[in-house]
Every structure is written in C-alpha cells, then in structure tokens.
Design an enzyme around this catalytic site. Structure first.
Site: not given
Ligand SMILES: Cc1ncc(COP(=O)(O)O)c(C=O)c1O
Length: 382
Positions: A189
């Site tokens: 990110k």
């Molecule tokens: C659109 C979206 N939602 C949720 C997530 C989930 O985040 P995490 O990986 O921190 O759980 C991500 C990416 O990882 C994402 O791209």
C-alpha cells in the site's frame, strides 16, 4: 538484474528509528504509545474524530460490518471490481454479498446500477443492511449520488479505502466519506506497517465498540470477563511506530506515484491501442497503481501474456482485479452486471508503481513494455 516490483514497500530512516525506539522501550504488545500516537496523527491528518489501529485492512472491514449490525442472513451490496478481502469480510459475518458493476469514469461502483438494485430490493422488502463501496486503485468512487441514495433508504455505508489513502473526493479525504472508513497498511500500500489497518468514523460509540471487539472483547474487570465474542485484531506497537514514520511522508508518496503515472502516460500514451485509467473530475487519485487498458483490436497479446513476458525481464506487472462475480467462491451471488468490470479485467494491466522507483527503472519498464507490445503482435503499425 534486480526485479522491479509492482508496489514494494518504501521505507525511510525515520521508520527505522521509530521502530528501534519502540523496541528499546519494550512496548512490544499490541498497545502502547505508538498505537495511540498513530491513531491521533491519522485522525488529525484525515480530519476525522476517531481512528482505531488494527492488524489489517481486512480486520477493519470485518469489524466495520459487525458494528454496523450486519449479521447472518443480511445482504450487503458491494463493488465487484475489488480485491477478495472486501467480499470475504461480508462472508465472515454470515451475510450475502450482492455485486455492483463499475462505471467508466472512475472504475468504481456505478451509482445508477446501485439505484436500480436498491429500488428493486425496496420493492421486495429486502433492503441491504449495508453498502460497502470500494475506492479502487487509488481513486474515489462517485460518493455524492451513492451517499444520497443510501441516506434515502436509511442504509449504513462503509468505505473500503484500503487502496486510496491520500486520494480526495471534492476536496474530502478518501476513507472519510461514508459512515465508517477502512484502510490497509499492507506491504503493497501507499504507506505500510508491513501488515496493519485503520478504521475511522465520526461515531464514538462505534469506535469504542471496535476497540473492544479488537481486544478479545474483554469486559472491564480485573479478572478475564467476556460477554461477547471478540477478536485479536489490534496493531502491534512496533508496527504502529513504523506507521507514524510512514504517515509523515504520505503527501510525498502520493506526489511520486502521480509522477510515475504521468511518466507512463507521457511516454506510452501515444502508442496505438493504449488507454490509461481516467481520473474522474470529482477528485484526485493517488495513482496507487498506474493502470492501463489494451485495445484487443490493436494488440493481440492479452494482459496475462504481457505480464509473463515482462516477468521474464524481471519486471512485475499484474492484470487488474478479477471481478468478484467471476470468482469461483462467489459464483451464484447476485450481480448487477453492465460488463464494465469484465471488460476492465479482460484488458487491464497494472504497471510497477512504487514510490521508490528510480527514473532509470521507469525508463526500463517503458522500453520493455513498448517492445513487448510491438513484438507481441501489434496488428497495425503506428
Ligand atoms: C480493496 C482492498 N480491500 C481490503 C484489502 C485488505 O487489506 P489487508 O491486506 O490489510 O487485510 C485490500 C488489500 O490488501 C484491498 O486492496
């Protein structure tokens, strides 16, 4: 040759210094001064009342749905063009997702399709419990019509801004547009804590419920007392320290990712059969990922073939998200499909977009992609 990654972490000396300071302080637990500091600084940066640091963006989505009162048997309307975590969280709470296709100006949820779906659900007396809208690839959805529709029907709105920290919609920060906003600090990110997330809201009741649920729902008592099922979802103090360093550089990271995009557009934009992801007039994208579409009338190579050819040159590209309604795990779920997300997936490519890319790496990506496309069966000469 060193591989050029799609969206690698971009760490700074300040992050390292804060991490070591946290380590030396022995605040190693999932609470501590850096967690509090990150929450305060994040809330201030975004102009929201409450920010709760969590172990991932997925945890933020899960808890957002829980405090919004979504449970077994409920329906949640969501964007089909997203990463699986969005739709998975709906399943975690026992609800059923209904997928809405994208519009062309931002690639996010089409408000007109949402309106159709809400009208039909209202008629059938089966309104969704929540609408979970994604801001995909660093760009906000068209929030005004979406919010006004949801307000009209009295439905809670959750914003999945995991990919859009730093973007704006009519001057307002991504993640602060709905009733609850969720962010990810995963390694790919725009800022990262290696793994982590944040939930923001104006609702103090929800914020304290989220804090409670994220700490195993431990009731206030000296012994261990629990009257609810809880989760172990708090962010480590060590990782929060990294996040504090990262947050100070957010504006720079956005500027660099936008500069990457401009470089790609300036150098590849004149090639036939290439269309870059638009920036909607209603906001500023972070260009978290630089995305483009290939015209199959011009390029006989598919996005997957381009990715494979580029990977052979140690350059990581990815196809765009495969829409949720096409995923085997969600087959059978209801979908308002206008064909846009299917088309974007069919033709879309994400280029290396890291904020730590050098000019020479950008130039190498451009040259390699140009020759891959040309040798891969460009049907018409430019
Ligand atoms: C659109 C979206 N939602 C949720 C997530 C989930 O985040 P995490 O990986 O921190 O759980 C991500 C990416 O990882 C994402 O791209």
């Amino acid at each position: 040759m060193q591989r050029i990654y799609l969206s690698p972490p971009h760490m700074s000396p300040k992050d390292r210094e804060l991490l070591l300071e946290a380590f030396d302080s022995n605040w190693i637990a999932p609470l501590g001064p850096h967690v509090d500091g990150l929450e305060d600084e994040f809330a201030e940066k975004l102009g929201v009342s409450h920010a709760v640091a969590l172990s991932s963006g997925t945890a933020a989505l899960h808890l957002a749905l829980l405090v919004a009162g979504v449970g077994p048997g409920d329906v949640v309307i969501t964007s089909t063009l997203t990463f699986a975590a969005t739709a998975n969280a709906i399943r975690y709470v026992g609800a059923t997702p209904v997928f809405i296709d994208s519009e062309r100006q931002s690639w996010n949820m089409d408000p007109e399709l949402l309106e159709d779906e809400l009208r039909v659900s209202a008629k059938l007396g089966r309104l969704p419990k929540a609408v979970l809208v994604v801001d995909v690839c660093g760009q906000c959805a068209d929030w005004e019509p979406i919010l006004s529709l949801c307000r009209q029907y009295g439905i809670t709105v959750i914003e999945d801004a995991a990919e859009a920290l730093g973007a704006t919609y009519r001057g307002q920060q991504a993640g602060t547009l709905a009733d609850i906003g969720c962010f990810s600090f995963n390694g790919n990110k725009i800022i990262t804590t290696s793994g982590g997330g944040m939930l923001v809201t104006e609702n103090s009741e929800w914020a304290s419920q989220v804090r409670h649920l994220a700490c195993q729902a431990r009731d206030p008592a000296l012994h261990y007392e629990h009257s609810q099922i809880g989760y172990n979802y708090r962010l480590s103090n060590l990782l929060a320290a990294v996040g504090r360093g990262q947050l100070t550089l957010l504006d720079e990271r956005v500027a660099k990712r936008r500069a990457n995009f401009d470089c790609y557009r300036n150098t590849l934009g004149e090639l036939p059969g290439i269309e870059f992801m638009p920036e909607a007039t209603f906001g500023q994208s972070t260009r978290w990922l630089s995305c483009l579409l290939l015209d199959p009338q011009v390029h006989s190579v598919s996005p997957s073939e381009v990715c494979a050819a580029m990977l052979a040159e140690e350059i990581e590209l990815r196809p765009l998200w495969k829409p949720m309604h096409q995923q085997p795990v969600f087959i059978g779920c209801r979908v308002r499909n206008s064909g846009v997300a299917d088309d974007l997936f069919q033709r879309g490519l994400c280029l290396p977009s890291g904020s730590n890319m050098s000019d020479s790496q950008l130039a190498l990506v451009v040259d390699t992609l140009r020759s891959t496309l040309e040798s891969g069966g460009c049907r018409h000469a430019a």
